[in-house]
Design a protein around this motif. Structure first.
Motif, PDB file in Angstrom:
ATOM      1  N   MET A   5       0.784  -1.026  -0.080  1.00 50.19           N
ATOM      2  CA  MET A   5       0.041  -0.134   0.032  1.00 50.19           C
ATOM      3  C   MET A   5       0.895   1.201  -0.166  1.00 50.19           C
ATOM      4  SD  MET A   5      -3.317   0.717   2.451  1.00 50.19           S
ATOM      5  CE  MET A   5      -2.870   1.414   3.716  1.00 50.19           C
ATOM      6  N   ASN A   6       0.645   2.175  -0.937  1.00 48.26           N
ATOM      7  CA  ASN A   6       1.392   3.586  -1.158  1.00 48.26           C
ATOM      8  C   ASN A   6       0.712   4.588  -0.209  1.00 48.26           C
ATOM      9  OD1 ASN A   6       2.935   5.324  -1.751  1.00 48.26           O
ATOM     10  ND2 ASN A   6       2.635   5.374  -4.095  1.00 48.26           N
ATOM     11  N   LYS A   7       1.467   5.067   0.867  1.00 44.58           N
ATOM     12  CA  LYS A   7       1.105   5.912   1.552  1.00 44.58           C
ATOM     13  C   LYS A   7       1.586   7.368   1.330  1.00 44.58           C
ATOM     14  CE  LYS A   7       0.538   3.004   5.607  1.00 44.58           C
ATOM     15  NZ  LYS A   7       0.746   2.769   7.031  1.00 44.58           N
ATOM     16  N   LYS A   8       2.427   7.370   0.403  1.00 46.94           N
ATOM     17  CA  LYS A   8       2.983   8.660  -0.095  1.00 46.94           C
ATOM     18  C   LYS A   8       1.639   9.623  -0.949  1.00 46.94           C
ATOM     19  CE  LYS A   8       7.538  10.459  -1.471  1.00 46.94           C
ATOM     20  NZ  LYS A   8       8.677  10.038  -2.118  1.00 46.94           N
ATOM     21  N   LYS A   9       1.683  10.697  -0.747  1.00 47.01           N
ATOM     22  CA  LYS A   9       0.736  11.787  -1.062  1.00 47.01           C
ATOM     23  C   LYS A   9       1.148  12.063  -2.708  1.00 47.01           C
ATOM     24  CE  LYS A   9      -1.778  13.899   2.329  1.00 47.01           C
ATOM     25  NZ  LYS A   9      -2.668  15.245   2.234  1.00 47.01           N
ATOM     26  N   PRO A  10       0.186  12.063  -3.512  1.00 47.13           N
ATOM     27  CA  PRO A  10       0.803  12.606  -4.912  1.00 47.13           C
ATOM     28  C   PRO A  10       1.362  13.937  -5.068  1.00 47.13           C
ATOM     29  CG  PRO A  10      -1.629  12.675  -4.709  1.00 47.13           C
ATOM     30  CD  PRO A  10      -0.982  11.914  -3.383  1.00 47.13           C
ATOM     31  N   VAL A  11       1.797  14.131  -6.034  1.00 49.97           N
ATOM     32  CA  VAL A  11       2.706  15.600  -6.219  1.00 49.97           C
ATOM     33  C   VAL A  11       1.580  16.454  -6.283  1.00 49.97           C
ATOM     34  CG1 VAL A  11       4.462  16.896  -7.272  1.00 49.97           C
ATOM     35  CG2 VAL A  11       4.602  14.271  -6.875  1.00 49.97           C
ATOM     36  N   THR A  12       1.584  17.421  -6.082  1.00 41.44           N
ATOM     37  CA  THR A  12       0.685  18.777  -6.079  1.00 41.44           C
ATOM     38  C   THR A  12       1.144  19.431  -7.148  1.00 41.44           C
ATOM     39  OG1 THR A  12       1.952  20.274  -4.802  1.00 41.44           O
ATOM     40  CG2 THR A  12       0.326  18.854  -3.502  1.00 41.44           C
ATOM     41  N   PRO A  13      -0.085  20.292  -7.767  1.00 42.57           N
ATOM     42  CA  PRO A  13       0.544  21.103  -9.037  1.00 42.57           C
ATOM     43  C   PRO A  13       1.601  22.251  -8.724  1.00 42.57           C
ATOM     44  CG  PRO A  13      -1.845  21.119  -8.762  1.00 42.57           C
ATOM     45  CD  PRO A  13      -1.303  20.488  -7.505  1.00 42.57           C
ATOM     46  N   PHE A  14       1.724  22.706  -7.266  1.00 41.30           N
ATOM     47  CA  PHE A  14       2.787  23.674  -6.993  1.00 41.30           C
ATOM     48  C   PHE A  14       4.116  22.628  -6.970  1.00 41.30           C
ATOM     49  CE2 PHE A  14       5.300  25.620  -3.422  1.00 41.30           C
ATOM     50  CZ  PHE A  14       5.783  26.940  -4.071  1.00 41.30           C
ATOM     51  N   GLY A  15       4.059  21.598  -6.604  1.00 42.02           N
ATOM     52  CA  GLY A  15       5.221  20.408  -6.588  1.00 42.02           C
ATOM     53  C   GLY A  15       5.772  20.301  -7.809  1.00 42.02           C
ATOM     54  N   TRP A  16       4.729  20.123  -8.972  1.00 41.35           N
ATOM     55  CA  TRP A  16       5.279  19.914 -10.225  1.00 41.35           C
ATOM     56  C   TRP A  16       5.926  21.269 -10.886  1.00 41.35           C
ATOM     57  CZ3 TRP A  16       6.284  15.393 -11.950  1.00 41.35           C
ATOM     58  CH2 TRP A  16       5.347  14.339 -11.541  1.00 41.35           C
ATOM     59  N   ALA A  17       5.296  22.359 -10.356  1.00 39.92           N
ATOM     60  CA  ALA A  17       5.951  23.706 -10.975  1.00 39.92           C
ATOM     61  C   ALA A  17       7.588  23.716 -10.432  1.00 39.92           C
ATOM     62  CB  ALA A  17       5.329  24.784 -10.328  1.00 39.92           C
ATOM     63  N   ILE A  18       7.552  23.357  -9.026  1.00 39.02           N
ATOM     64  CA  ILE A  18       9.128  23.267  -8.397  1.00 39.02           C
ATOM     65  C   ILE A  18       9.956  22.076  -9.201  1.00 39.02           C
ATOM     66  CG2 ILE A  18      10.380  22.329  -6.100  1.00 39.02           C
ATOM     67  CD1 ILE A  18       7.890  23.466  -4.745  1.00 39.02           C
ATOM     68  N   LYS A  19       9.426  21.103  -9.349  1.00 35.38           N
ATOM     69  CA  LYS A  19      10.380  20.056 -10.152  1.00 35.38           C
ATOM     70  C   LYS A  19      10.475  20.402 -11.415  1.00 35.38           C
ATOM     71  CE  LYS A  19       8.888  15.712  -7.860  1.00 35.38           C
ATOM     72  NZ  LYS A  19      10.038  15.197  -7.892  1.00 35.38           N
ATOM     73  N   ARG A  20       9.642  20.938 -12.058  1.00 36.21           N
ATOM     74  CA  ARG A  20       9.594  21.530 -13.364  1.00 36.21           C
ATOM     75  C   ARG A  20      10.855  22.562 -13.691  1.00 36.21           C
ATOM     76  NH1 ARG A  20       5.175  23.539 -14.497  1.00 36.21           N
ATOM     77  NH2 ARG A  20       4.054  21.511 -14.716  1.00 36.21           N
ATOM     78  N   ARG A  21      10.752  23.673 -12.776  1.00 40.97           N
ATOM     79  CA  ARG A  21      11.767  24.713 -12.608  1.00 40.97           C
ATOM     80  C   ARG A  21      13.121  24.364 -12.309  1.00 40.97           C
ATOM     81  NH1 ARG A  21      13.773  28.476 -14.922  1.00 40.97           N
ATOM     82  NH2 ARG A  21      14.345  30.261 -13.911  1.00 40.97           N
ATOM     83  N   ILE A  24      12.374  32.420  -5.396  1.00 45.08           N
ATOM     84  CA  ILE A  24      13.552  31.779  -5.941  1.00 45.08           C
ATOM     85  C   ILE A  24      13.409  31.515  -7.459  1.00 45.08           C
ATOM     86  CG2 ILE A  24      15.443  30.307  -5.627  1.00 45.08           C
ATOM     87  CD1 ILE A  24      15.226  30.823  -2.593  1.00 45.08           C
ATOM     88  N   LEU A  25      12.565  30.315  -7.502  1.00 42.34           N
ATOM     89  CA  LEU A  25      12.125  29.871  -8.704  1.00 42.34           C
ATOM     90  C   LEU A  25      11.244  30.491  -9.792  1.00 42.34           C
ATOM     91  CD1 LEU A  25      12.038  25.942  -7.374  1.00 42.34           C
ATOM     92  CD2 LEU A  25      13.732  27.016  -8.392  1.00 42.34           C
ATOM     93  N   GLU A  26      10.959  31.683  -9.272  1.00 41.33           N
ATOM     94  CA  GLU A  26       9.972  32.575 -10.121  1.00 41.33           C
ATOM     95  C   GLU A  26       8.736  31.621 -10.558  1.00 41.33           C
ATOM     96  OE1 GLU A  26      12.673  33.748 -13.232  1.00 41.33           O
ATOM     97  OE2 GLU A  26      13.740  35.072 -11.865  1.00 41.33           O
ATOM     98  N   ILE A  27       8.249  31.120  -9.667  1.00 43.07           N
ATOM     99  CA  ILE A  27       6.651  30.326  -9.802  1.00 43.07           C
ATOM    100  C   ILE A  27       5.663  31.420  -9.803  1.00 43.07           C
ATOM    101  CG2 ILE A  27       5.233  28.646  -8.968  1.00 43.07           C
ATOM    102  CD1 ILE A  27       7.878  27.294  -8.179  1.00 43.07           C
ATOM    103  N   PRO A  28       4.750  31.218 -10.960  1.00 44.83           N
ATOM    104  CA  PRO A  28       3.676  32.471 -11.003  1.00 44.83           C
ATOM    105  C   PRO A  28       2.638  32.143  -9.886  1.00 44.83           C
ATOM    106  CG  PRO A  28       3.987  30.965 -12.906  1.00 44.83           C
ATOM    107  CD  PRO A  28       4.929  30.548 -12.031  1.00 44.83           C
ATOM    108  N   ASP A  29       2.271  33.197  -9.489  1.00 46.89           N
ATOM    109  CA  ASP A  29       1.224  33.329  -8.320  1.00 46.89           C
ATOM    110  C   ASP A  29       0.024  32.276  -8.256  1.00 46.89           C
ATOM    111  OD1 ASP A  29       2.823  35.382  -6.949  1.00 46.89           O
ATOM    112  OD2 ASP A  29       1.353  36.846  -7.827  1.00 46.89           O
ATOM    113  N   ASP A  30      -0.550  32.169  -9.621  1.00 44.04           N
ATOM    114  CA  ASP A  30      -1.586  31.197  -9.717  1.00 44.04           C
ATOM    115  C   ASP A  30      -1.297  29.871  -9.365  1.00 44.04           C
ATOM    116  OD1 ASP A  30       0.037  30.952 -12.214  1.00 44.04           O
ATOM    117  OD2 ASP A  30      -1.415  30.308 -13.270  1.00 44.04           O
ATOM    118  N   LEU A  31       0.080  29.429  -9.339  1.00 43.57           N
ATOM    119  CA  LEU A  31       0.334  28.081  -8.979  1.00 43.57           C
ATOM    120  C   LEU A  31       0.951  28.004  -7.469  1.00 43.57           C
ATOM    121  CD1 LEU A  31       2.560  26.872 -11.823  1.00 43.57           C
ATOM    122  CD2 LEU A  31       0.110  26.046 -11.304  1.00 43.57           C
ATOM    123  N   ARG A  32       0.617  29.075  -6.843  1.00 40.27           N
ATOM    124  CA  ARG A  32       1.369  29.186  -5.213  1.00 40.27           C
ATOM    125  C   ARG A  32       0.424  28.765  -4.484  1.00 40.27           C
ATOM    126  NH1 ARG A  32       5.154  34.496  -4.433  1.00 40.27           N
ATOM    127  NH2 ARG A  32       6.611  34.116  -6.175  1.00 40.27           N
TER     128      ARG A  32
END
Length: 67
Positions: free
Chosen positions: A1-17, A59-67
């Motif tokens: 059973m996987n207890k880890k939460k999925p990556v959020t949209p903000f998380g994907w923005a962090i990883k992408r950047r 720092i990563l210049e992530i847009p406000d709509d993803l914060r």
């Protein structure tokens, strides 16, 4: 059973950047004094961590709509 939460949209923005900057998570955390577990919290949405959320987004210049 996987207890880890999925990556959020903000998380994907962090990883992408980070990928665009060719920096891994550990190096990024060391450079900016962010605890690695807090970055993980932000990526998976397990904690708000508002102070670090704003710091990482600026720092990563992530847009406000993803914060």
């Amino acid at each position: 059973m996987n207890k880890k939460k999925p990556v959020t949209p903000f998380g994907w923005a962090i990883k992408r950047r980070l990928t665009e900057l060719q920096v891994d998570q550990k190096t990024f955390c060391e450079q900016y004094g962010i605890p690695p577990y807090r970055l993980s919290n932000l990526i998976h949405g397990t904690r708000k961590a508002t102070r670090f959320r704003n710091q990482v987004a600026d720092i990563l210049e992530i847009p406000d709509d993803l914060r």
